[in-house]
Design a protein around this motif. Sequence first.
Motif, PDB file in Angstrom:
ATOM      1  N   UNK A   1       0.846  -1.168   0.000  1.00  0.00           N
ATOM      2  CA  UNK A   1       0.000   0.000   0.000  1.00  0.00           C
ATOM      3  C   UNK A   1       0.900   1.244   0.000  1.00  0.00           C
ATOM      4  N   UNK A   2       0.477   2.282  -0.692  1.00  0.00           N
ATOM      5  CA  UNK A   2       1.255   3.524  -0.736  1.00  0.00           C
ATOM      6  C   UNK A   2       1.181   4.248   0.606  1.00  0.00           C
ATOM      7  N   UNK A   3       2.279   4.889   0.968  1.00  0.00           N
ATOM      8  CA  UNK A   3       2.339   5.626   2.229  1.00  0.00           C
ATOM      9  C   UNK A   3       1.262   6.705   2.287  1.00  0.00           C
ATOM     10  N   UNK A   4       0.950   7.320   1.167  1.00  0.00           N
ATOM     11  CA  UNK A   4      -0.051   8.392   1.142  1.00  0.00           C
ATOM     12  C   UNK A   4      -1.473   7.876   1.378  1.00  0.00           C
ATOM     13  N   UNK A   5      -1.690   6.564   1.310  1.00  0.00           N
ATOM     14  CA  UNK A   5      -3.028   5.993   1.459  1.00  0.00           C
ATOM     15  C   UNK A   5      -3.326   5.484   2.868  1.00  0.00           C
ATOM     16  N   UNK A   6      -2.352   5.454   3.748  1.00  0.00           N
ATOM     17  CA  UNK A   6      -2.580   4.893   5.080  1.00  0.00           C
ATOM     18  C   UNK A   6      -3.040   5.961   6.057  1.00  0.00           C
ATOM     19  N   UNK A   7      -3.523   5.516   7.205  1.00  0.00           N
ATOM     20  CA  UNK A   7      -4.077   6.426   8.205  1.00  0.00           C
ATOM     21  C   UNK A   7      -3.018   6.862   9.216  1.00  0.00           C
ATOM     22  N   UNK A   8      -3.334   7.918   9.954  1.00  0.00           N
ATOM     23  CA  UNK A   8      -2.438   8.440  10.991  1.00  0.00           C
ATOM     24  C   UNK A   8      -2.087   7.359  12.009  1.00  0.00           C
ATOM     25  N   UNK A   9      -0.892   7.469  12.555  1.00  0.00           N
ATOM     26  CA  UNK A   9      -0.352   6.591  13.593  1.00  0.00           C
ATOM     27  C   UNK A   9      -0.130   5.152  13.117  1.00  0.00           C
TER      28      UNK A   9
END
Length: 71
Positions: A1-9
């Motif tokens: 998964x791309x870093x820009x698509x994940x959630x905080x923390x």
Amino acid sequence: MKLSQIENLFTGTVIKVLESAFTGNLFEFGIVPGAKLTLIRKAPFNGPVYIKVEDNLIALRRSEADCILVQ
């Protein structure tokens, strides 16, 4: 998964860094395959992504975060 698509923390491992104009800069920051990172915060309205790699806090553009694949 791309870093820009994940959630905080989110805490995960870099799987791959896609080839781009700033790949060398990412490597200099310690963002290499196998590195552990934590997504600290995503700014709204396509603003920067703030991550922690080892003891370093780094702000990345969304376009740079799109080039980092994490698990």
